[in-house]
Design a protein around this motif. Structure first.
Motif, PDB file in Angstrom:
ATOM      1  N   ASP A 114      51.630  38.092  41.713  1.00 37.78           N
ATOM      2  CA  ASP A 114      50.179  38.255  41.692  1.00 37.78           C
ATOM      3  C   ASP A 114      49.605  37.673  42.973  1.00 37.78           C
ATOM      4  N   GLY A 115      48.589  38.317  43.533  1.00 35.35           N
ATOM      5  CA  GLY A 115      47.890  37.805  44.709  1.00 35.35           C
ATOM      6  C   GLY A 115      46.448  37.526  44.373  1.00 35.35           C
ATOM      7  N   SER A 116      45.906  36.386  44.845  1.00 36.96           N
ATOM      8  CA  SER A 116      44.520  36.017  44.542  1.00 36.96           C
ATOM      9  C   SER A 116      43.973  35.108  45.633  1.00 36.96           C
ATOM     10  N   LEU A 117      42.649  35.027  45.677  1.00 40.62           N
ATOM     11  CA  LEU A 117      41.964  34.149  46.613  1.00 40.62           C
ATOM     12  C   LEU A 117      41.545  32.885  45.885  1.00 40.62           C
ATOM     13  N   ASP A 118      41.832  31.747  46.493  1.00 43.02           N
ATOM     14  CA  ASP A 118      41.478  30.476  45.872  1.00 43.02           C
ATOM     15  C   ASP A 118      39.967  30.389  45.665  1.00 43.02           C
ATOM     16  N   PRO A 119      39.518  29.951  44.491  1.00 41.40           N
ATOM     17  CA  PRO A 119      38.070  29.891  44.219  1.00 41.40           C
ATOM     18  C   PRO A 119      37.322  28.903  45.113  1.00 41.40           C
ATOM     19  N   ASN A 120      38.028  27.990  45.761  1.00 44.21           N
ATOM     20  CA  ASN A 120      37.370  27.041  46.663  1.00 44.21           C
ATOM     21  C   ASN A 120      37.148  27.612  48.063  1.00 44.21           C
ATOM     22  N   SER A 121      37.555  28.837  48.281  1.00 42.31           N
ATOM     23  CA  SER A 121      37.303  29.467  49.583  1.00 42.31           C
ATOM     24  C   SER A 121      35.796  29.584  49.811  1.00 42.31           C
ATOM     25  N   ASN A 122      35.363  29.571  51.109  1.00 39.99           N
ATOM     26  CA  ASN A 122      33.926  29.603  51.404  1.00 39.99           C
ATOM     27  C   ASN A 122      33.633  30.551  52.576  1.00 39.99           C
ATOM     28  N   SER A 128      44.607  32.119  50.594  1.00 41.53           N
ATOM     29  CA  SER A 128      45.179  33.244  49.851  1.00 41.53           C
ATOM     30  C   SER A 128      46.478  32.776  49.206  1.00 41.53           C
ATOM     31  N   GLU A 129      46.658  33.103  47.926  1.00 41.21           N
ATOM     32  CA  GLU A 129      47.812  32.608  47.157  1.00 41.21           C
ATOM     33  C   GLU A 129      48.648  33.770  46.612  1.00 41.21           C
ATOM     34  N   VAL A 130      49.955  33.594  46.688  1.00 40.80           N
ATOM     35  CA  VAL A 130      50.909  34.537  46.103  1.00 40.80           C
ATOM     36  C   VAL A 130      51.672  33.792  45.016  1.00 40.80           C
ATOM     37  N   VAL A 131      51.614  34.302  43.802  1.00 40.34           N
ATOM     38  CA  VAL A 131      52.347  33.701  42.676  1.00 40.34           C
ATOM     39  C   VAL A 131      53.539  34.590  42.354  1.00 40.34           C
ATOM     40  N   VAL A 132      54.738  33.987  42.318  1.00 39.17           N
ATOM     41  CA  VAL A 132      55.970  34.707  41.996  1.00 39.17           C
ATOM     42  C   VAL A 132      56.569  34.063  40.745  1.00 39.17           C
ATOM     43  N   LYS A 133      56.825  34.894  39.760  1.00 45.65           N
ATOM     44  CA  LYS A 133      57.463  34.419  38.526  1.00 45.65           C
ATOM     45  C   LYS A 133      58.825  35.074  38.406  1.00 45.65           C
TER      46      LYS A 133
END
Length: 236
Positions: A114-122, A128-133
């Motif tokens: 999954d790819g997502s943008l950290d909510p603390n970005s301004n 930018s975060e990549v989650v691998v399971k």
């Protein structure tokens, strides 16, 4: 005097004649009479200890019969169709709630991403975060995060949730992208679980278009190579 007394006794004895007939009649009368009946004896009753022993034997018999009945009931075999054998049912990894994640179809691979943008970005900085399971231990893994150069993008660092010493990390500019790359070192492995890889960067003031940003994750599993990838959508 003694001689005279003896003489008198002899004379009296010689003159005595017993009444034989009278004596026989008395004997016959005595024989004709029936002897008195003996009183009847009371029936013998068992001794107290015999009664106690008998009662104990009876109680033991009842308890033994009950125990046999319970034992036979406990050993009763179930009828056919009552035995149930539970088999583990493999489940596919559940999908996350992040935007535009990508994964192989359920049951066809050990990887999910999954790819997502950290909510603390301004308006000036983003992560930018990549989650691998993975559902298997991995003997190889390379993750690449590509951030489009669409206005003042420059790196401010990176991190990963796995041990730092297990990866070779590099950041470079390539064909209009800022590319973060994490490559598992030879002889190291990635355990089963969920792992995060993040790239941090500055950008021009305002809302940044992430529509061209993407990522890939390539792994080596026990069943062979596997790969997943995705993008980040139109976010800041």
């Amino acid at each position: 005097m003694d001689e005279e007394l003896r003489e008198r006794l002899r004379t009296a004895a010689a003159s005595h004649r017993p009444d034989r007939a009278r004596m026989l009649a008395r004997i016959e009368r005595g024989m004709a009479q029936e002897p008195p009946a003996r009183p009847a004896r009371a029936p013998r009753t068992p001794m107290p200890w015999l009664r106690i022993a008998g009662a104990t034997v009876a109680v033991c018999g009842v308890l033994t019969a009950g125990a046999l009945a319970v034992t036979s009931a406990g050993r009763e075999e179930p009828t056919s169709g009552q035995r149930v054998a539970a088999e583990p049912v493999p489940t596919a990894p559940s999908s996350p709630s992040g935007p535009r994640g990508a994964a192989l179809p359920a049951g066809r691979g050990p990887l999910w991403s999954d790819g997502s943008l950290d909510p603390n970005s301004n308006s000036y900085w983003a992560q930018s975060e990549v989650v691998v399971k993975t559902t298997e231990k991995l003997s190889g893994l390379t993750v690449e995060l590509r951030i489009a150069q669409n206005g003042g993008v420059n790196t401010t660092g990176s991190w990963r949730s796995l041990p730092e010493g297990d990866f070779e990390v590099s950041v470079r500019e390539e064909e209009g992208y800022l590319v973060y790359r994490w490559a598992l070192k030879p002889g190291r492995s990635v355990p089963v679980g969920t792992h995060t890889f993040a790239g941090q960067y500055n950008h021009d003031e305002g809302t940044r278009d992430t529509g061209r940003d993407d990522y890939t994750a390539r792994a080596r599993t026990t069943g062979g190579p596997a790969a997943v990838g995705g993008d980040f959508g139109d976010t800041r």
